[in-house]
Design a protein around this motif. Structure first.
Motif, PDB file in Angstrom:
ATOM      1  N   PRO A  88       0.763  -1.219   0.127  1.00  0.00           N
ATOM      2  CA  PRO A  88      -0.042  -0.100  -0.085  1.00  0.00           C
ATOM      3  C   PRO A  88       0.671   1.195  -0.071  1.00  0.00           C
ATOM      4  O   PRO A  88       0.427   2.307  -0.608  1.00  0.00           O
ATOM      5  CB  PRO A  88      -0.785  -0.225   1.363  1.00  0.00           C
ATOM      6  CG  PRO A  88      -0.268  -1.217   2.119  1.00  0.00           C
ATOM      7  CD  PRO A  88       0.524  -2.148   1.423  1.00  0.00           C
ATOM      8  N   ALA A  89       2.118   1.086   0.618  1.00  0.00           N
ATOM      9  CA  ALA A  89       2.724   2.273   0.686  1.00  0.00           C
ATOM     10  C   ALA A  89       3.176   2.898  -0.798  1.00  0.00           C
ATOM     11  O   ALA A  89       3.405   4.337  -0.768  1.00  0.00           O
ATOM     12  CB  ALA A  89       4.200   2.038   1.494  1.00  0.00           C
ATOM     13  N   LEU A  90       3.294   2.157  -1.643  1.00  0.00           N
ATOM     14  CA  LEU A  90       3.638   2.593  -3.109  1.00  0.00           C
ATOM     15  C   LEU A  90       2.515   3.580  -3.664  1.00  0.00           C
ATOM     16  O   LEU A  90       3.101   4.259  -4.673  1.00  0.00           O
ATOM     17  CB  LEU A  90       3.840   1.155  -3.971  1.00  0.00           C
ATOM     18  CG  LEU A  90       4.776   0.978  -4.954  1.00  0.00           C
ATOM     19  CD1 LEU A  90       6.090   1.422  -4.469  1.00  0.00           C
ATOM     20  CD2 LEU A  90       4.732  -0.270  -5.553  1.00  0.00           C
ATOM     21  N   TYR A  91       1.148   3.209  -3.220  1.00  0.00           N
ATOM     22  CA  TYR A  91       0.327   3.965  -3.698  1.00  0.00           C
ATOM     23  C   TYR A  91      -0.058   5.357  -2.999  1.00  0.00           C
ATOM     24  O   TYR A  91      -1.076   6.213  -3.292  1.00  0.00           O
ATOM     25  CB  TYR A  91      -1.179   3.367  -3.826  1.00  0.00           C
ATOM     26  CG  TYR A  91      -0.552   2.051  -5.012  1.00  0.00           C
ATOM     27  CD1 TYR A  91      -0.968   1.942  -6.270  1.00  0.00           C
ATOM     28  CD2 TYR A  91       0.074   0.926  -4.347  1.00  0.00           C
ATOM     29  CE1 TYR A  91      -0.631   1.073  -7.002  1.00  0.00           C
ATOM     30  CE2 TYR A  91       0.124  -0.364  -5.239  1.00  0.00           C
ATOM     31  CZ  TYR A  91      -0.194  -0.254  -6.662  1.00  0.00           C
ATOM     32  OH  TYR A  91       0.329  -1.128  -7.332  1.00  0.00           O
ATOM     33  N   ALA A  92       0.576   5.520  -1.854  1.00  0.00           N
ATOM     34  CA  ALA A  92      -0.036   6.646  -0.861  1.00  0.00           C
ATOM     35  C   ALA A  92      -0.009   8.022  -1.290  1.00  0.00           C
ATOM     36  O   ALA A  92      -0.891   8.714  -1.110  1.00  0.00           O
ATOM     37  CB  ALA A  92       0.943   6.498   0.390  1.00  0.00           C
ATOM     38  N   ASN A  93       0.755   8.201  -2.463  1.00  0.00           N
ATOM     39  CA  ASN A  93       0.477   9.523  -3.186  1.00  0.00           C
ATOM     40  C   ASN A  93      -0.068   9.593  -4.417  1.00  0.00           C
ATOM     41  O   ASN A  93       0.007  10.434  -5.314  1.00  0.00           O
ATOM     42  CB  ASN A  93       1.942  10.294  -2.991  1.00  0.00           C
ATOM     43  CG  ASN A  93       2.419  10.695  -1.595  1.00  0.00           C
ATOM     44  OD1 ASN A  93       1.677  11.033  -0.821  1.00  0.00           O
ATOM     45  ND2 ASN A  93       3.658  10.192  -1.165  1.00  0.00           N
ATOM     46  N   SER A  94      -0.541   8.404  -5.010  1.00  0.00           N
ATOM     47  CA  SER A  94      -0.933   8.399  -6.210  1.00  0.00           C
ATOM     48  C   SER A  94      -2.073   9.350  -6.563  1.00  0.00           C
ATOM     49  O   SER A  94      -2.112   9.499  -7.861  1.00  0.00           O
ATOM     50  CB  SER A  94      -1.479   6.917  -6.545  1.00  0.00           C
ATOM     51  OG  SER A  94      -0.820   5.877  -5.992  1.00  0.00           O
ATOM     52  N   CYS A  95      -2.844   9.850  -5.530  1.00  0.00           N
ATOM     53  CA  CYS A  95      -3.932  10.749  -6.173  1.00  0.00           C
ATOM     54  C   CYS A  95      -3.855  12.217  -5.444  1.00  0.00           C
ATOM     55  O   CYS A  95      -4.718  12.876  -5.029  1.00  0.00           O
ATOM     56  CB  CYS A  95      -5.325   9.946  -5.602  1.00  0.00           C
ATOM     57  SG  CYS A  95      -5.766   8.921  -6.610  1.00  0.00           S
ATOM     58  N   ARG A  96      -2.521  12.374  -5.042  1.00  0.00           N
ATOM     59  CA  ARG A  96      -2.168  13.835  -4.393  1.00  0.00           C
ATOM     60  C   ARG A  96      -2.741  14.809  -5.327  1.00  0.00           C
ATOM     61  O   ARG A  96      -2.673  14.836  -6.444  1.00  0.00           O
ATOM     62  CB  ARG A  96      -0.665  13.717  -4.262  1.00  0.00           C
ATOM     63  CG  ARG A  96      -0.297  15.085  -3.615  1.00  0.00           C
ATOM     64  CD  ARG A  96       0.066  15.416  -2.182  1.00  0.00           C
ATOM     65  NE  ARG A  96       0.501  13.995  -1.134  1.00  0.00           N
ATOM     66  CZ  ARG A  96      -0.137  13.566  -0.093  1.00  0.00           C
ATOM     67  NH1 ARG A  96      -1.147  14.308   0.306  1.00  0.00           N
ATOM     68  NH2 ARG A  96       0.239  12.584   0.481  1.00  0.00           N
ATOM     69  N   GLY A  97      -3.544  15.761  -4.831  1.00  0.00           N
ATOM     70  CA  GLY A  97      -4.091  16.892  -5.572  1.00  0.00           C
ATOM     71  C   GLY A  97      -5.469  16.491  -6.168  1.00  0.00           C
ATOM     72  O   GLY A  97      -6.109  17.517  -6.693  1.00  0.00           O
ATOM     73  N   LYS A  98      -5.879  15.199  -5.968  1.00  0.00           N
ATOM     74  CA  LYS A  98      -7.323  15.047  -6.681  1.00  0.00           C
ATOM     75  C   LYS A  98      -8.323  15.041  -5.582  1.00  0.00           C
ATOM     76  O   LYS A  98      -7.949  14.900  -4.481  1.00  0.00           O
ATOM     77  CB  LYS A  98      -7.142  13.626  -7.315  1.00  0.00           C
ATOM     78  CG  LYS A  98      -5.974  13.525  -8.372  1.00  0.00           C
ATOM     79  CD  LYS A  98      -6.528  14.305  -9.831  1.00  0.00           C
ATOM     80  CE  LYS A  98      -5.578  14.083 -10.963  1.00  0.00           C
ATOM     81  NZ  LYS A  98      -5.912  14.896 -11.870  1.00  0.00           N
TER      82      LYS A  98
END
Ligand code: NCD
Length: 360
Positions: free
Chosen positions: A33-43
């Protein structure tokens, strides 16, 4: 009518390869899960819940927050301008203009499709009346994939309110796309599976049986999907009272099931599963709810990355013809264009999937 955005109204609008991709990505998220923790930053995700919800709403919100995004929305339309009489089109037009993705749950069949017609971002159907619930189905598919190791050649029992339960409708449609699945529908005659779903199963060559005894079904099943009697969809309290408590899964009945059968339930549970069953390792419903969060993370990511357009209305309008299904959104939001597939008297409403409900 083709929308410029990808929408998820009905899972079957997408190919099975797309669902499988979502599930594989969800499994990757579970592993790391850590790999995806910033995938939608700003959305930003908007959630419009016109009906009560715990799991669907909170798992969507948690999913977006765990991807690094933010959320807005309401869970009680009475605290929004809906209470002043604002129509669905205007509310969704405004909130979709603020959001990158919009999640909507509504008591009226076809509402998510209606919202998508004019929305300015992708729309996800989080349940439209007793019709469909595609993201619960993604949850169910991920649970089956992880816990049974496959999505084909399964004997699936569905028990309870098969008439009004949107989760079982969506799940049947999805499972009919995988090879060799067989269905046992366990319900009273009054709450039997709608014929349009049975027609879909026949068209895909899926075997199904309708029976009234849970005890008789249990030994045959790889998975039992229990459902709540959908009180809010009944015309009267008396009709609900006549149906409730017909099927209760108990520890005693669980002895009839195979050691590798799993019990699933979209939740909320009312009385249809005895609390003591929770301690049986075959009870999968709490774990299932957690899978729901991961699959929604996968879905949000996919929707935000996709540039696909969606065909929302493929049929035609017929002058003077409106859908007569009293539960259909076209009867409540009268500005909506009626749209039907088929010809003559066998028209199918593209919002609610009901047939032969025409008035000239
Ligand atoms: C289901 C629903 O809303 O259709 N709940 C859920 O989303 N997990 C099932 C139900 O309400 O019975």
């Amino acid at each position: 009518m083709i929308s410029a955005y990808p929408h998820l109204i009905d899972l079957n609008d997408y190919p099975v390869s797309w669902w499988n991709g979502l599930l594989t990505q969800a499994q990757e998220i579970i592993k790391n899960p850590a790999l995806y923790a910033n995938s939608c930053r700003g959305k930003l995700m908007g959630t419009l819940f016109y009906e009560p919800s715990t799991r669907t709403q909170m798992s969507f919100q948690t999913a977006m927050l765990r991807l690094g995004g933010t959320i807005i929305g309401f869970d009680n339309p009475q605290t929004s301008s809906v209470a002043k009489g604002e129509n669905l089109k205007d509310t969704t037009k405004i909130v979709s203009g603020y959001s990158d993705v919009l999640v909507i749950r509504h008591p009226t069949v076809g509402a998510a499709k209606a919202a998508a017609l004019t929305a300015d971002c992708p729309v996800i159907n989080a349940g439209d009346g007793g019709h469909l619930h595609p993201t619960q189905t993604l949850t169910d598919l991920l649970t089956l994939k992880c816990e049974k190791g496959r999505l084909d050649h399964l004997t699936i029992g569905m028990c309870g309110d098969l008439l009004n339960g949107r989760t079982v409708h969506s799940l049947c449609k999805a499972m009919s796309m995988y090879e060799g699945n067989r269905f046992i529908f366990i319900s009273t005659r009054e709450l039997a599976m709608p014929s349009y779903i049975k027609d879909i199963l026949r068209a895909h060559g899926c075997e199904f049986e309708e029976i009234s005894s849970l005890e008789e079904a249990l030994p045959m099943l790889d998975m039992l999907y229990m459902t709540r009697i959908q009180k809010e969809r009944f015309a009267s309290e008396a009709e609900y009272e006549a149906q409730k408590d017909t099927y209760i899964l108990t520890t005693k009945k669980m002895k009839l099931a195979r050691p590798d059968m799993i019990v699933m339930h979209p939740l909320p549970r009312v009385d249809e599963i005895e609390i003591a069953v929770d301690d049986d390792p075959r009870a999968m419903y709490f774990k299932q709810a957690r899978y729901g969060m991961y699959v929604r993370m996968s879905l949000i990511l996919t929707m935000l990355q996709s540039t696909m357009k969606t065909e929302l209305l493929a049929g035609s309008t017929h002058p003077g013809v409106r859908c007569m299904n009293p539960k259909c959104i076209t009867g409540k939001e009268l500005y909506l264009p009626a749209s039907f597939t088929g010809t003559g008297t066998t028209l199918t409403c593209e919002y609610c999937d009901e047939r032969l409900l025409l008035q000239h």
